[in-house]
Write a protein that holds these residues in place. Structure first.
Motif, PDB file in Angstrom:
ATOM      1  N   LEU A 261       0.820  -1.368  -0.168  1.00  0.00           N
ATOM      2  CA  LEU A 261       0.433   0.216   0.105  1.00  0.00           C
ATOM      3  C   LEU A 261       0.814   1.644  -0.022  1.00  0.00           C
ATOM      4  CD1 LEU A 261      -2.640  -1.034   3.025  1.00  0.00           C
ATOM      5  CD2 LEU A 261      -2.726  -1.126   0.133  1.00  0.00           C
ATOM      6  N   TYR A 262       2.426   0.934   0.822  1.00  0.00           N
ATOM      7  CA  TYR A 262       2.527   2.533   0.766  1.00  0.00           C
ATOM      8  C   TYR A 262       4.062   2.313  -0.467  1.00  0.00           C
ATOM      9  CZ  TYR A 262       2.537   3.522   5.795  1.00  0.00           C
ATOM     10  OH  TYR A 262       1.928   4.185   6.808  1.00  0.00           O
ATOM     11  N   ARG A 263       4.034   1.383  -0.704  1.00  0.00           N
ATOM     12  CA  ARG A 263       4.815   0.750  -2.026  1.00  0.00           C
ATOM     13  C   ARG A 263       3.693   1.760  -3.408  1.00  0.00           C
ATOM     14  NH1 ARG A 263       8.586  -2.260  -3.127  1.00  0.00           N
ATOM     15  NH2 ARG A 263       9.815  -3.008  -1.815  1.00  0.00           N
ATOM     16  N   ALA A 264       2.333   1.556  -3.258  1.00  0.00           N
ATOM     17  CA  ALA A 264       1.599   2.142  -4.646  1.00  0.00           C
ATOM     18  C   ALA A 264       1.140   3.923  -4.390  1.00  0.00           C
ATOM     19  CB  ALA A 264      -0.372   1.419  -3.885  1.00  0.00           C
ATOM     20  N   LEU A 265       1.022   4.538  -2.808  1.00  0.00           N
ATOM     21  CA  LEU A 265       1.545   5.334  -2.796  1.00  0.00           C
ATOM     22  C   LEU A 265       2.499   6.117  -3.339  1.00  0.00           C
ATOM     23  CD1 LEU A 265      -0.464   7.940  -1.261  1.00  0.00           C
ATOM     24  CD2 LEU A 265       0.981   7.385   0.927  1.00  0.00           C
ATOM     25  N   ALA A 266       3.331   5.360  -3.184  1.00  0.00           N
ATOM     26  CA  ALA A 266       5.243   6.130  -3.893  1.00  0.00           C
ATOM     27  C   ALA A 266       4.882   6.478  -5.566  1.00  0.00           C
ATOM     28  CB  ALA A 266       6.221   5.377  -3.347  1.00  0.00           C
ATOM     29  N   TRP A 267       3.980   5.177  -5.795  1.00  0.00           N
ATOM     30  CA  TRP A 267       3.941   5.049  -7.521  1.00  0.00           C
ATOM     31  C   TRP A 267       3.420   6.502  -7.800  1.00  0.00           C
ATOM     32  CZ3 TRP A 267      -0.535   4.836  -9.963  1.00  0.00           C
ATOM     33  CH2 TRP A 267       0.023   4.674 -11.260  1.00  0.00           C
TER      34      TRP A 267
ATOM     35  N   ARG B 173       1.111   9.044   7.071  1.00  0.00           N
ATOM     36  CA  ARG B 173       1.414   8.451   8.103  1.00  0.00           C
ATOM     37  C   ARG B 173      -0.607   8.669   8.153  1.00  0.00           C
ATOM     38  NH1 ARG B 173       3.867   3.676   9.311  1.00  0.00           N
ATOM     39  NH2 ARG B 173       6.339   4.093   8.483  1.00  0.00           N
ATOM     40  N   ASP B 174      -0.839   9.653   8.122  1.00  0.00           N
ATOM     41  CA  ASP B 174      -1.903   9.515   8.596  1.00  0.00           C
ATOM     42  C   ASP B 174      -2.423   9.529   7.802  1.00  0.00           C
ATOM     43  OD1 ASP B 174      -1.387  11.275  10.643  1.00  0.00           O
ATOM     44  OD2 ASP B 174      -0.687  13.799   9.937  1.00  0.00           O
ATOM     45  N   LYS B 175      -2.103   9.652   6.567  1.00  0.00           N
ATOM     46  CA  LYS B 175      -3.844   8.764   5.205  1.00  0.00           C
ATOM     47  C   LYS B 175      -3.425   7.525   5.116  1.00  0.00           C
ATOM     48  CE  LYS B 175      -4.577   8.964   0.112  1.00  0.00           C
ATOM     49  NZ  LYS B 175      -6.144   9.051   0.614  1.00  0.00           N
ATOM     50  N   MET B 176      -2.502   6.701   5.704  1.00  0.00           N
ATOM     51  CA  MET B 176      -2.129   5.023   5.627  1.00  0.00           C
ATOM     52  C   MET B 176      -2.531   4.472   6.931  1.00  0.00           C
ATOM     53  SD  MET B 176      -1.713   5.454   2.631  1.00  0.00           S
ATOM     54  CE  MET B 176      -1.163   3.183   2.275  1.00  0.00           C
ATOM     55  N   THR B 177      -2.721   5.377   7.793  1.00  0.00           N
ATOM     56  CA  THR B 177      -2.860   4.291   9.156  1.00  0.00           C
ATOM     57  C   THR B 177      -4.035   4.159   9.185  1.00  0.00           C
ATOM     58  OG1 THR B 177      -0.886   5.395  10.404  1.00  0.00           O
ATOM     59  CG2 THR B 177      -2.335   4.467  11.426  1.00  0.00           C
ATOM     60  N   PRO B 178      -4.922   5.154   9.228  1.00  0.00           N
ATOM     61  CA  PRO B 178      -6.525   4.579   9.426  1.00  0.00           C
ATOM     62  C   PRO B 178      -7.327   3.860   7.966  1.00  0.00           C
ATOM     63  CG  PRO B 178      -5.958   7.053   9.555  1.00  0.00           C
ATOM     64  CD  PRO B 178      -4.802   6.322   8.137  1.00  0.00           C
ATOM     65  N   LEU B 179      -6.130   3.796   7.273  1.00  0.00           N
ATOM     66  CA  LEU B 179      -7.128   2.982   5.782  1.00  0.00           C
ATOM     67  C   LEU B 179      -6.815   1.762   6.367  1.00  0.00           C
ATOM     68  CD1 LEU B 179      -7.539   2.403   2.817  1.00  0.00           C
ATOM     69  CD2 LEU B 179      -5.019   2.761   2.273  1.00  0.00           C
ATOM     70  N   GLN B 180      -5.086   0.935   6.779  1.00  0.00           N
ATOM     71  CA  GLN B 180      -4.804  -0.078   7.580  1.00  0.00           C
ATOM     72  C   GLN B 180      -6.234  -0.786   8.790  1.00  0.00           C
ATOM     73  OE1 GLN B 180      -0.507  -0.333   7.918  1.00  0.00           O
ATOM     74  NE2 GLN B 180      -0.631   1.361   7.306  1.00  0.00           N
ATOM     75  N   ARG B 181      -6.275   0.352   9.154  1.00  0.00           N
ATOM     76  CA  ARG B 181      -7.435  -0.555  10.829  1.00  0.00           C
ATOM     77  C   ARG B 181      -8.438  -0.514   9.970  1.00  0.00           C
ATOM     78  NH1 ARG B 181      -4.771   4.490  14.334  1.00  0.00           N
ATOM     79  NH2 ARG B 181      -3.154   3.568  15.543  1.00  0.00           N
ATOM     80  N   ALA B 182      -8.423  -0.021   9.086  1.00  0.00           N
ATOM     81  CA  ALA B 182     -10.217  -0.280   8.308  1.00  0.00           C
ATOM     82  C   ALA B 182     -10.513  -1.790   7.458  1.00  0.00           C
ATOM     83  CB  ALA B 182     -10.662   1.294   7.089  1.00  0.00           C
ATOM     84  N   PHE B 183      -9.160  -1.923   7.178  1.00  0.00           N
ATOM     85  CA  PHE B 183      -9.159  -3.681   6.398  1.00  0.00           C
ATOM     86  C   PHE B 183      -9.059  -4.799   7.842  1.00  0.00           C
ATOM     87  CE2 PHE B 183      -6.184  -1.115   2.803  1.00  0.00           C
ATOM     88  CZ  PHE B 183      -7.282  -1.405   2.291  1.00  0.00           C
ATOM     89  N   ALA B 184      -8.464  -4.343   8.587  1.00  0.00           N
ATOM     90  CA  ALA B 184      -8.559  -4.781   9.469  1.00  0.00           C
ATOM     91  C   ALA B 184      -9.995  -4.961  11.101  1.00  0.00           C
ATOM     92  CB  ALA B 184      -7.430  -4.263  11.424  1.00  0.00           C
ATOM     93  N   ALA B 185     -10.800  -4.073  10.241  1.00  0.00           N
ATOM     94  CA  ALA B 185     -11.823  -3.492  11.782  1.00  0.00           C
ATOM     95  C   ALA B 185     -12.861  -4.878  12.038  1.00  0.00           C
ATOM     96  CB  ALA B 185     -13.152  -2.203  11.094  1.00  0.00           C
TER      97      ALA B 185
ATOM     98  N   VAL C  88      -4.943 -11.405   7.655  1.00  0.00           N
ATOM     99  CA  VAL C  88      -3.613 -11.146   8.425  1.00  0.00           C
ATOM    100  C   VAL C  88      -3.422  -9.549   6.930  1.00  0.00           C
ATOM    101  CG1 VAL C  88      -1.364 -12.210   8.017  1.00  0.00           C
ATOM    102  CG2 VAL C  88      -2.901 -13.357   8.132  1.00  0.00           C
ATOM    103  N   LEU C  89      -2.172  -9.080   8.258  1.00  0.00           N
ATOM    104  CA  LEU C  89      -1.917  -7.745   7.877  1.00  0.00           C
ATOM    105  C   LEU C  89       0.132  -8.232   8.244  1.00  0.00           C
ATOM    106  CD1 LEU C  89      -4.235  -6.492   9.699  1.00  0.00           C
ATOM    107  CD2 LEU C  89      -3.669  -4.491   8.606  1.00  0.00           C
ATOM    108  N   GLU C  90       0.779  -7.756   6.812  1.00  0.00           N
ATOM    109  CA  GLU C  90       1.725  -7.875   6.772  1.00  0.00           C
ATOM    110  C   GLU C  90       2.640  -6.687   6.532  1.00  0.00           C
ATOM    111  OE1 GLU C  90       4.336  -8.995   3.899  1.00  0.00           O
ATOM    112  OE2 GLU C  90       2.834 -10.039   3.084  1.00  0.00           O
ATOM    113  N   GLY C  91       3.665  -5.981   7.938  1.00  0.00           N
ATOM    114  CA  GLY C  91       4.643  -4.846   7.402  1.00  0.00           C
ATOM    115  C   GLY C  91       5.349  -4.309   8.644  1.00  0.00           C
ATOM    116  N   ARG C  92       5.628  -2.694   8.647  1.00  0.00           N
ATOM    117  CA  ARG C  92       7.046  -2.496   9.496  1.00  0.00           C
ATOM    118  C   ARG C  92       6.083  -2.550  10.965  1.00  0.00           C
ATOM    119  NH1 ARG C  92       9.470  -3.973   5.201  1.00  0.00           N
ATOM    120  NH2 ARG C  92      11.229  -2.474   4.800  1.00  0.00           N
ATOM    121  N   ASP C  93       4.765  -2.271  11.341  1.00  0.00           N
ATOM    122  CA  ASP C  93       4.245  -1.951  12.338  1.00  0.00           C
ATOM    123  C   ASP C  93       2.845  -1.728  12.244  1.00  0.00           C
ATOM    124  OD1 ASP C  93       3.298  -0.231   9.999  1.00  0.00           O
ATOM    125  OD2 ASP C  93       3.299   2.293  11.332  1.00  0.00           O
TER     126      ASP C  93
END
Length: 226
Positions: free
Chosen positions: A40-46, A107-119, A124-129
């Motif tokens: 997801l972060y890579r996509a944002l970088a793209w 981080r402010d954009k991506m963290t809530p997005l990831q939490r929504a996936f887990a809600a 299974v979430l994979e990453g650094r944090d």
């Protein structure tokens, strides 16, 4: 009694520790959804690279962040509906991703997005944090690691499969640099999450790692009502 949700599982660790391969197999065996937060972060970088915006240009970066949509759909990564899965694994995108992940607006954009996936659980979430910041209350948290040479060989093989050939020493140096950057950044540094289970994957086959993780998940899940 109401049915409890399926557990949230997080898998963190440095590049090349085996997170993506293990997360995919673990999710498949459990019938869970898998979310690769690094992708997801890579996509944002793209998207930032495609817009021609420099990470240091705060207003322009925020404008890109505000207007784009990043999604994970059936193992594919979409930016504004475009499938970019095959375009986000280049060394250039990796380098830009490392820079962007140190920035607060990203981080402010991506963290809530990831939490929504887990809600809803069953993910299974994979990453650094994912276990330390995104979902610190996850039912099961893993931290995968391996020695640098093993991780470099895995990363080199991954790049080779994508048609990118890099010398092993160069890959090792890049991973060591990324380790320092990830561990020393002030925002969401790479670290073992509280209560996380550490697995050293050096010398272990995929099946061995997955079996160990499945036993842990079962111990947690068997104590909840399904």
């Amino acid at each position: 009694m109401s049915e409890k949700r399926e557990p949230v599982i997080t898998i963190d660790g440095p590049a090349g520790a085996g997170k993506s391969t293990v997360a995919g197999e673990l999710a498949r065996r459990l019938g869970f959804k898998r979310v690769n937060t690094g992708a997801l972060y890579r996509a944002l970088a793209w998207a930032v690279r495609r817009a021609g915006v420099a990470p240091v240009d705060g207003p322009a970066l925020r404008a890109v962040l505000d207007r784009i949509t990043v999604e994970s759909v059936a193992e594919r990564i979409l930016v504004d509906g475009r499938d970019v899965t095959s375009e986000i694994r280049t060394p250039e995108i990796s380098a830009l991703t490392s820079r962007l992940t140190t920035l607060g607006p990203v981080r402010d954009k991506m963290t809530p997005l990831q939490r929504a996936f887990a809600a809803e659980g069953g993910v299974v979430l994979e990453g650094r944090d994912t276990g330390s910041v995104v979902c610190p209350d996850a039912e099961v948290k893993f931290y995968l690691d391996a020695d640098l040479k093993t991780r470099a060989r895995r990363r080199q093989a991954d790049l080779r499969a994508q048609g990118v050939e890099l010398d092993l020493v160069a890959v090792e140096l890049d991973l060591a640099r990324r380790d320092r950057q990830d561990m020393e950044r002030p925002l969401a540094p790479l670290r073992k999450p509280e209560g996380g289970i550490v697995i050293d994957t050096t010398g272990l086959a995929l099946e061995q790692v997955v079996e160990e993780m499945l036993k842990t998940v079962e111990r947690v899940w068997c104590c909840t009502e399904r």
